[in-house]
Motif scaffolding. Structure first.
Motif, mmCIF file in Angstrom:
data_model
loop_
_atom_site.group_PDB
_atom_site.id
_atom_site.type_symbol
_atom_site.label_atom_id
_atom_site.label_comp_id
_atom_site.label_asym_id
_atom_site.label_seq_id
_atom_site.Cartn_x
_atom_site.Cartn_y
_atom_site.Cartn_z
ATOM 1 N N ALA A 1 81.674 -18.205 53.674
ATOM 2 C CA ALA A 1 83.017 -18.034 53.106
ATOM 3 C C ALA A 1 82.963 -17.196 51.825
ATOM 4 C CB ALA A 1 83.637 -19.393 52.832
ATOM 5 N N GLU B 1 84.773 -13.605 51.325
ATOM 6 C CA GLU B 1 85.758 -13.415 50.248
ATOM 7 C C GLU B 1 85.349 -12.271 49.327
ATOM 8 O OE1 GLU B 1 85.820 -17.403 48.775
ATOM 9 O OE2 GLU B 1 87.412 -18.018 50.182
ATOM 10 N N GLU C 1 90.253 -12.221 54.283
ATOM 11 C CA GLU C 1 91.039 -13.464 54.273
ATOM 12 C C GLU C 1 90.206 -14.564 54.948
ATOM 13 O OE1 GLU C 1 94.845 -12.774 56.259
ATOM 14 O OE2 GLU C 1 94.708 -14.789 57.108
ATOM 15 N N HIS D 1 89.588 -18.715 56.042
ATOM 16 C CA HIS D 1 90.150 -20.035 56.323
ATOM 17 C C HIS D 1 89.003 -20.989 56.589
ATOM 18 C CE1 HIS D 1 94.204 -18.246 56.899
ATOM 19 N NE2 HIS D 1 93.480 -17.195 57.229
ATOM 20 N N ARG D 2 89.044 -22.135 55.901
ATOM 21 C CA ARG D 2 87.940 -23.083 56.030
ATOM 22 C C ARG D 2 88.436 -24.408 56.577
ATOM 23 N NH1 ARG D 2 84.156 -22.459 50.825
ATOM 24 N NH2 ARG D 2 82.960 -23.736 52.230
ATOM 25 N N ALA E 1 96.306 -20.811 65.563
ATOM 26 C CA ALA E 1 96.383 -20.286 64.204
ATOM 27 C C ALA E 1 95.950 -18.823 64.144
ATOM 28 C CB ALA E 1 95.513 -21.135 63.271
ATOM 29 N N PHE E 2 95.006 -18.471 65.002
ATOM 30 C CA PHE E 2 94.459 -17.101 64.996
ATOM 31 C C PHE E 2 94.461 -16.567 66.419
ATOM 32 C CE2 PHE E 2 92.324 -19.849 61.912
ATOM 33 C CZ PHE E 2 92.742 -19.263 60.732
#
Ligand SMILES: [Zn+2]
Ligand SMILES: [Zn+2]
Length: 399
Positions: free
Chosen positions: A39, A43, A48, A50-51, A153-154
């Motif tokens: 992550a 970043e 972008e 998401h965790r 979500a994706f």
């Protein structure tokens, strides 16, 4: 081989990440350090992030330049195995009993390298969703991510996976247009008889002989009941019973695994095993508890997406280095769950025969799940190039 130059230039950096992950292996759903590393890196490249999906899963979304709503999913696994590493080189596991023995350290590093390149160039139209999943080795992390809404979500039009494959030469790839990995299913059978003095067995009911008869009969399922053209394995891997030479034990436990490529054959094997277990136990005056757990379904490639992958690979390494009809393996892979949810393909990346290993390796074969294994760092730019080319070309394909 047509590798993407910056990916080759980043080799030292990507090797450092790969070896750092290798030295700090974490088991399924415990990939806290690894997912933090993933992550943080994503970043730092402006991606972008998401965790928290499936506890330690990480998803990165890289937006292209255009307005297309097309999206592609690229998936890597992050978990290690509960096994002892025998290697003693500098980046060997620092945690006794845990090891990156399947190369998921390399899979994670390759996808990170590709994500970095795609984020820097953004020379595509649509979205690239990079999926770092936990718990491939038995924990079903892919299933949990899907169940927890990964593709809601994706949303992606297709999802792709890749595994390094020892034994296939470096610079070669394997893919096929159907089942590439088997389903993995586990059974546990507990036979209960009646304990007795082994000198006076007629006062008891012997679960040991019942287990022996059952084990023999199980082998006839694959040889006599299964369609020989549909591959299957029934491996009885554990028999536990007894505690003394002069005691007929009370119970016997048998465990093992069943592997198939089709549901039809899996249904047949499970139902025959149950019948044999129940009737053999009854014939021998025992009772039986029969448990059959379907863990991973078969990993079944989708033909159109596999043909697409193969074309991308041919353009990178040359047609003669891509086996588009490679024989499947009876191993299993939880990417199967993603391929049940979205079309896509799963390919093997040739990893060589272990020549690459640093001094201090364990002298054993460089095979997956062997204590002497180490991921081949020469593959990092090769796999990363595939990810980048695949994503760019998939998003640019004609409607
Ligand atoms: Zn593995
Ligand atoms: Zn693996």
């Amino acid at each position: 081989m047509k590798l993407i130059e910056p990916l080759v230039a980043w080799q030292d950096e990507i090797v450092a990440i790969r070896r750092d992950i290798h030295a700090h292996p974490e088991l399924g759903y415990e990939e806290v350090r690894t997912s933090n590393l993933v992550a943080t890196r994503l970043e730092s490249w402006g991606i972008e992030v998401h965790r928290g999906l499936a506890t330690t899963g990480v998803v990165g979304v890289i937006h292209g330049k255009g307005t297309s709503d097309r999206a592609i999913g690229l998936r890597a696994d992050m978990d290690a195995l509960p096994m002892q590493e025998i290697n003693t080189f500098a980046h060997a596991s620092k945690t006794p009993g845990k090891m990156h023995g399947c190369g998921h350290d390399g899979h994670t590093a390759m996808l990170l390298a590709a994500a970095r390149y795609l984020a820097q160039t953004r020379d595509f139209d649509g979205k690239v969703v990079v999926i770092f999943q936990p718990a491939e080795e038995g924990g079903g992390g892919a299933k949990r991510m899907v169940d927890e809404g990964l593709f809601d979500a994706f949303p992606v039009d297709a999802v792709f996976g890749m595994h390094n494959w020892p034994g296939l030469p470096v610079g070669t790839f394997g893919v096929n247009a159907g089942p590439i990995m088997a389903s993995a299913n586990e059974f546990k059978i507990v036979i209960t008889g009646k304990g007795a003095h082994a000198g006076m067995p007629h006062f008891g009911v012997d679960p040991v002989m019942t287990a022996v008869q059952m084990a023999q009969a199980f082998q006839t399922i694959v040889t006599r009941n299964r369609n020989p053209l549909d591959a299957a394995v029934l491996s009885l891997t554990q028999i536990h019973t007894g505690s003394a030479d002069n005691v007929v034990p009370e119970t016997a436990e048998m465990r093992g695994t069943v592997r198939t490529f089709t549901e039809t054959t899996l249904d047949l094997i499970e139902s025959r095993m149950r019948t044999i277990a129940e009737h053999t136990a009854a014939a021998m005056n025992c009772t039986v508890d029969f448990q059959f757990v379907r863990n991973y379904p078969a990993t079944v490639n989708h033909p159109a997406e596999s043909a697409f992958s193969a074309q991308v690979l041919r353009d990178i390494v040359g047609a003669e280095r891509v086996d588009e009809d490679i024989a499947p393996s009876m191993g299993a892979e939880d990417f199967a769950f993603m391929l049940q949810a979205r079309p896509g393909s799963y390919i093997w990346l040739g990893a060589g025969d272990g020549e690459h290993r640093a001094e201090g390796h364990g002298m054993g074969p460089c095979m997956l799940h062997n204590g002497s294994y180490d991921f081949n760092d020469a593959l990092l730019p090769v796999g990363a190039t595939y990810w980048v080319e695949l994503a760019r070309r998939w998003l640019a394909r004609p409607a």
